[in-house]
Design a protein around this motif. Structure first.
Motif, PDB file in Angstrom:
ATOM      1  N   ASP A  22      51.731  35.416  42.115  1.00 23.69           N
ATOM      2  CA  ASP A  22      51.609  34.137  42.710  1.00 23.69           C
ATOM      3  C   ASP A  22      50.235  33.253  42.029  1.00 23.69           C
ATOM      4  O   ASP A  22      49.292  33.764  42.682  1.00 23.69           O
ATOM      5  CB  ASP A  22      51.355  34.044  44.052  1.00 23.69           C
ATOM      6  CG  ASP A  22      51.596  32.842  44.977  1.00 23.69           C
ATOM      7  OD1 ASP A  22      51.653  31.589  44.237  1.00 23.69           O
ATOM      8  OD2 ASP A  22      51.497  32.597  46.130  1.00 23.69           O
ATOM      9  N   ALA A  23      50.662  32.387  41.117  1.00 24.70           N
ATOM     10  CA  ALA A  23      49.709  31.554  40.596  1.00 24.70           C
ATOM     11  C   ALA A  23      48.940  30.626  41.559  1.00 24.70           C
ATOM     12  O   ALA A  23      47.753  30.117  41.125  1.00 24.70           O
ATOM     13  CB  ALA A  23      50.349  30.552  39.453  1.00 24.70           C
ATOM     14  N   LEU A  24      49.238  30.321  42.785  1.00 24.67           N
ATOM     15  CA  LEU A  24      48.583  29.653  43.512  1.00 24.67           C
ATOM     16  C   LEU A  24      47.225  30.584  43.843  1.00 24.67           C
ATOM     17  O   LEU A  24      46.151  29.788  44.411  1.00 24.67           O
ATOM     18  CB  LEU A  24      49.105  29.322  44.859  1.00 24.67           C
ATOM     19  CG  LEU A  24      48.599  28.375  45.867  1.00 24.67           C
ATOM     20  CD1 LEU A  24      48.822  27.082  45.413  1.00 24.67           C
ATOM     21  CD2 LEU A  24      49.356  28.440  47.287  1.00 24.67           C
ATOM     22  N   ARG A  25      47.292  31.784  43.772  1.00 19.68           N
ATOM     23  CA  ARG A  25      45.980  32.476  44.024  1.00 19.68           C
ATOM     24  C   ARG A  25      44.864  32.107  43.107  1.00 19.68           C
ATOM     25  O   ARG A  25      43.636  32.287  43.516  1.00 19.68           O
ATOM     26  CB  ARG A  25      46.275  33.946  43.942  1.00 19.68           C
ATOM     27  CG  ARG A  25      47.096  34.729  44.933  1.00 19.68           C
ATOM     28  CD  ARG A  25      47.613  35.952  44.501  1.00 19.68           C
ATOM     29  NE  ARG A  25      48.481  36.483  45.824  1.00 19.68           N
ATOM     30  CZ  ARG A  25      49.164  37.684  45.677  1.00 19.68           C
ATOM     31  NH1 ARG A  25      49.093  38.417  44.391  1.00 19.68           N
ATOM     32  NH2 ARG A  25      49.947  38.033  46.710  1.00 19.68           N
ATOM     33  N   ILE A  26      45.173  31.380  41.686  1.00 20.16           N
ATOM     34  CA  ILE A  26      44.250  31.139  41.163  1.00 20.16           C
ATOM     35  C   ILE A  26      43.451  29.824  41.953  1.00 20.16           C
ATOM     36  O   ILE A  26      42.113  29.711  41.978  1.00 20.16           O
ATOM     37  CB  ILE A  26      44.742  30.453  39.652  1.00 20.16           C
ATOM     38  CG1 ILE A  26      45.485  31.546  39.025  1.00 20.16           C
ATOM     39  CG2 ILE A  26      43.682  29.693  39.070  1.00 20.16           C
ATOM     40  CD1 ILE A  26      46.176  31.140  37.493  1.00 20.16           C
ATOM     41  N   LEU A  27      44.238  28.883  42.407  1.00 15.39           N
ATOM     42  CA  LEU A  27      43.495  27.885  42.997  1.00 15.39           C
ATOM     43  C   LEU A  27      42.689  28.257  44.209  1.00 15.39           C
ATOM     44  O   LEU A  27      41.742  27.670  44.824  1.00 15.39           O
ATOM     45  CB  LEU A  27      44.536  26.810  43.353  1.00 15.39           C
ATOM     46  CG  LEU A  27      45.101  26.117  42.199  1.00 15.39           C
ATOM     47  CD1 LEU A  27      46.047  24.992  42.685  1.00 15.39           C
ATOM     48  CD2 LEU A  27      44.000  25.147  41.543  1.00 15.39           C
ATOM     49  N   ARG A  28      43.328  29.451  44.981  1.00 21.58           N
ATOM     50  CA  ARG A  28      42.927  29.911  46.097  1.00 21.58           C
ATOM     51  C   ARG A  28      41.482  30.606  45.833  1.00 21.58           C
ATOM     52  O   ARG A  28      40.586  30.445  46.665  1.00 21.58           O
ATOM     53  CB  ARG A  28      43.723  31.029  46.774  1.00 21.58           C
ATOM     54  CG  ARG A  28      44.862  30.489  47.590  1.00 21.58           C
ATOM     55  CD  ARG A  28      45.857  31.330  47.986  1.00 21.58           C
ATOM     56  NE  ARG A  28      45.222  32.521  48.984  1.00 21.58           N
ATOM     57  CZ  ARG A  28      45.070  32.714  50.252  1.00 21.58           C
ATOM     58  NH1 ARG A  28      45.342  31.189  50.989  1.00 21.58           N
ATOM     59  NH2 ARG A  28      44.477  33.492  50.840  1.00 21.58           N
ATOM     60  N   ALA A  29      41.293  30.874  44.920  1.00 15.40           N
ATOM     61  CA  ALA A  29      40.009  31.775  44.473  1.00 15.40           C
ATOM     62  C   ALA A  29      39.042  30.568  44.266  1.00 15.40           C
ATOM     63  O   ALA A  29      37.997  30.881  44.654  1.00 15.40           O
ATOM     64  CB  ALA A  29      40.149  32.592  43.213  1.00 15.40           C
ATOM     65  N   VAL A  30      39.252  29.591  43.563  1.00 18.11           N
ATOM     66  CA  VAL A  30      38.475  28.450  43.558  1.00 18.11           C
ATOM     67  C   VAL A  30      38.180  27.653  44.767  1.00 18.11           C
ATOM     68  O   VAL A  30      37.065  27.385  45.058  1.00 18.11           O
ATOM     69  CB  VAL A  30      39.217  27.396  42.406  1.00 18.11           C
ATOM     70  CG1 VAL A  30      38.112  26.256  42.374  1.00 18.11           C
ATOM     71  CG2 VAL A  30      39.259  27.937  41.145  1.00 18.11           C
ATOM     72  N   ARG A  31      39.237  27.606  45.541  1.00 18.86           N
ATOM     73  CA  ARG A  31      39.201  27.207  47.002  1.00 18.86           C
ATOM     74  C   ARG A  31      37.854  27.823  47.892  1.00 18.86           C
ATOM     75  O   ARG A  31      37.178  27.514  48.548  1.00 18.86           O
ATOM     76  CB  ARG A  31      40.131  26.902  47.791  1.00 18.86           C
ATOM     77  CG  ARG A  31      40.226  26.424  49.293  1.00 18.86           C
ATOM     78  CD  ARG A  31      40.596  27.240  50.370  1.00 18.86           C
ATOM     79  NE  ARG A  31      41.940  27.667  50.352  1.00 18.86           N
ATOM     80  CZ  ARG A  31      42.342  28.261  51.153  1.00 18.86           C
ATOM     81  NH1 ARG A  31      41.586  28.901  52.268  1.00 18.86           N
ATOM     82  NH2 ARG A  31      43.572  28.870  51.298  1.00 18.86           N
ATOM     83  N   PHE A  32      38.008  29.167  47.626  1.00 15.76           N
ATOM     84  CA  PHE A  32      37.144  30.207  48.485  1.00 15.76           C
ATOM     85  C   PHE A  32      35.843  30.050  47.987  1.00 15.76           C
ATOM     86  O   PHE A  32      34.646  30.025  48.821  1.00 15.76           O
ATOM     87  CB  PHE A  32      37.729  31.651  48.297  1.00 15.76           C
ATOM     88  CG  PHE A  32      38.724  31.903  49.296  1.00 15.76           C
ATOM     89  CD1 PHE A  32      38.827  31.423  50.448  1.00 15.76           C
ATOM     90  CD2 PHE A  32      39.950  32.708  48.813  1.00 15.76           C
ATOM     91  CE1 PHE A  32      39.941  31.921  51.616  1.00 15.76           C
ATOM     92  CE2 PHE A  32      41.077  32.959  49.663  1.00 15.76           C
ATOM     93  CZ  PHE A  32      41.002  32.599  50.837  1.00 15.76           C
ATOM     94  N   SER A  33      35.680  29.775  46.720  1.00 11.77           N
ATOM     95  CA  SER A  33      34.242  29.560  46.212  1.00 11.77           C
ATOM     96  C   SER A  33      33.782  28.363  46.839  1.00 11.77           C
ATOM     97  O   SER A  33      32.344  28.196  46.905  1.00 11.77           O
ATOM     98  CB  SER A  33      34.422  29.614  44.600  1.00 11.77           C
ATOM     99  OG  SER A  33      35.029  28.282  44.309  1.00 11.77           O
ATOM    100  N   SER A  34      34.747  27.339  47.101  1.00  9.67           N
ATOM    101  CA  SER A  34      34.093  26.168  47.528  1.00  9.67           C
ATOM    102  C   SER A  34      33.789  26.055  49.102  1.00  9.67           C
ATOM    103  O   SER A  34      32.752  25.966  49.505  1.00  9.67           O
ATOM    104  CB  SER A  34      35.169  25.124  47.357  1.00  9.67           C
ATOM    105  OG  SER A  34      34.808  23.761  48.266  1.00  9.67           O
ATOM    106  N   GLN A  35      34.591  26.874  49.847  1.00 11.85           N
ATOM    107  CA  GLN A  35      34.375  26.998  51.286  1.00 11.85           C
ATOM    108  C   GLN A  35      33.357  28.076  51.439  1.00 11.85           C
ATOM    109  O   GLN A  35      32.516  28.044  52.578  1.00 11.85           O
ATOM    110  CB  GLN A  35      35.850  27.716  51.927  1.00 11.85           C
ATOM    111  CG  GLN A  35      36.762  26.470  51.896  1.00 11.85           C
ATOM    112  CD  GLN A  35      38.058  27.005  52.587  1.00 11.85           C
ATOM    113  OE1 GLN A  35      38.675  28.250  52.212  1.00 11.85           O
ATOM    114  NE2 GLN A  35      38.608  26.445  53.299  1.00 11.85           N
ATOM    115  N   LEU A  36      33.177  29.156  50.893  1.00 12.64           N
ATOM    116  CA  LEU A  36      32.147  30.258  51.106  1.00 12.64           C
ATOM    117  C   LEU A  36      30.923  30.416  50.025  1.00 12.64           C
ATOM    118  O   LEU A  36      29.943  31.314  50.243  1.00 12.64           O
ATOM    119  CB  LEU A  36      32.912  31.429  50.939  1.00 12.64           C
ATOM    120  CG  LEU A  36      34.144  31.708  51.882  1.00 12.64           C
ATOM    121  CD1 LEU A  36      34.807  33.268  51.633  1.00 12.64           C
ATOM    122  CD2 LEU A  36      34.110  31.523  53.328  1.00 12.64           C
ATOM    123  N   GLY A  37      31.102  29.669  49.226  1.00 13.90           N
ATOM    124  CA  GLY A  37      30.018  29.474  48.164  1.00 13.90           C
ATOM    125  C   GLY A  37      29.917  30.881  47.389  1.00 13.90           C
ATOM    126  O   GLY A  37      28.892  31.319  46.874  1.00 13.90           O
TER     127      GLY A  37
END
Length: 400
Positions: free
Chosen positions: A155-170
């Motif tokens: 699921d390539a959406l996980r690429i964007l999810r990884a970046v999103r978690f970096s934004s949310q959690l630092g």
């Protein structure tokens, strides 16, 4: 350790366990508990099949039964309860072609995206952590469960999810995970745009959004996104040093447009399949920004800008102009307005028809109403019918 939301959901686990099944809280809710963050949605994993779950509870909604998921309603709340499973092949890079239900929690956790999400907790607060997710949380590290290329191919959406978690959690993205994201990034183009828009919305809301933007630039992820594919990577580069958390996708679209005015709002909202509400809010933010640039902060701006958009407009101005506007100042100006909406104007179309009895109905009525409204709001005319009538008869004898 268990907080109120989990205590409220615990009877579901108790019912599963007392009937011979396993039941655990899983995923993001456990992660957020460990991070002492606010708990939103609580998900439950169980060894019980969907049919067995439906037999145990009175109020069940079979939302995704083919993938093992049902919603159990309990004390006014909804809880996703999903059977342990192994995923089949992901030929569409989004969801497995089929799933196989299993009875082993470890097998279920092994299919999850990142170690910080592969956590489970029983009703007594005991954590199951097979992939060192707690350690990664302490290190603020995002790392896939198992082979990163396999996870992203699924699921390539996980690429964007990884970046999103970096934004949310630092969090920092682990090197192997980062390299796999870069290698697989072209698969983002095959994702449903609605899923991309949801992830981007959450990404821009994160407290560490600047970190996420830098990942987008470094990994050239923008090249896989609609509109940006045409060579507009400068937009992310222009915003990376001044971006702040944005709370709506309307703000994101407004800032994208203001940074690259050659791309119309219609193109942004069409390509990202935004609702009419998001489109209209983005237009209001942009129009209010341009009005502010030409006229400064005045009565008319506060009159035409809905209060719900004040904070978003302030953030937009800050990102584009690096100008801080105090919310209290907006409140002060708004409170001083002679009227808050047109219905409070001491004039309506019937008055104008009475004053111009030989004039047929037409656009002239709307034009005069708008003109008087502006004059009243900007305090050039007092909102009293007698004074308004004098102005209209003096200045608009022959309306066109």
């Amino acid at each position: 350790m268990i907080s109120e939301p989990f205590l409220k959901a615990s009877p579901i686990l108790s019912t599963l366990v007392s009937n011979g099944h396993e039941g655990y809280f899983v995923g993001g809710c456990v992660r957020d508990l460990l991070l002492q963050k606010e708990i939103h949605d609580i998900d439950i994993a169980t060894s019980a099949t969907p049919n067995e779950v439906m037999q145990l509870f009175n109020k069940v909604i079979p939302v995704g039964i083919e993938h093992g998921t049902v919603i159990v309603r309990h004390e006014g709340e909804s809880y996703e309860v999903t059977t342990y499973r192994q995923d089949g092949e992901y030929t569409d890079h989004r969801r497995p072609n089929d799933v196989r239900f299993v009875t082993n929690l470890a097998e279920d956790l092994r299919r999850r995206d990142f170690t910080i999400n592969a956590l489970a907790m029983d009703r007594k607060g005991r954590i199951t952590d097979l992939f060192h997710g707690q350690e990664d949380l302490e290190k603020k590290l995002i790392r896939t469960v198992g082979n990163p290329e396999e996870r992203f191919q699924e699921d390539a959406l996980r690429i964007l999810r990884a970046v999103r978690f970096s934004s949310q959690l630092g969090c920092t993205i682990q090197k192997d995970t980062l390299e796999a994201m870069y290698a697989i990034r072209s698969q983002i183009q095959h994702l449903a745009i609605e899923r991309i828009t949801v992830e981007l919305t959450k990404l821009f809301q994160g407290q560490h959004v600047a970190k996420a933007i830098q990942y987008i630039i470094d990994l050239r992820l923008d090249e896989q996104l609609p509109i940006f594919q045409a060579g507009y990577s400068n937009i992310f580069k222009d915003m990376k040093d001044k971006i702040i958390p944005l709370q709506s996708f309307a703000e994101v679209i407004a800032i994208f447009h203001l940074l690259e005015p050659t791309i119309k709002i219609h193109d942004w909202t069409r390509n990202y399949k935004c609702s009419n509400n998001i489109k209209n809010d983005a237009l209001k933010l942009i129009n209010s920004y341009h009005f502010y640039q030409s006229n400064g902060l005045n009565n008319w701006l506060l009159y035409i800008l809905p209060k719900k958009l004040w904070a978003g407009w302030m953030r937009t101005v800050f990102v584009i102009d690096n100008t801080t506007i105090q919310y209290e100042l907006l409140q002060e100006i708004s409170a001083s307005l002679p009227i808050q909406q047109r219905s409070q104007l001491d004039l309506d179309g019937n008055d104008l028809m009475d004053w111009f009895p030989h004039r047929a109905k037409g656009k002239w009525i709307k034009n005069i109403l708008e003109e008087v409204e502006y004059l009243v709001v900007t305090m050039q005319l007092v909102n009293e019918k007698k004074l308004i009538k004098e102005w209209v008869l003096c200045n608009r004898q022959e309306p066109n």
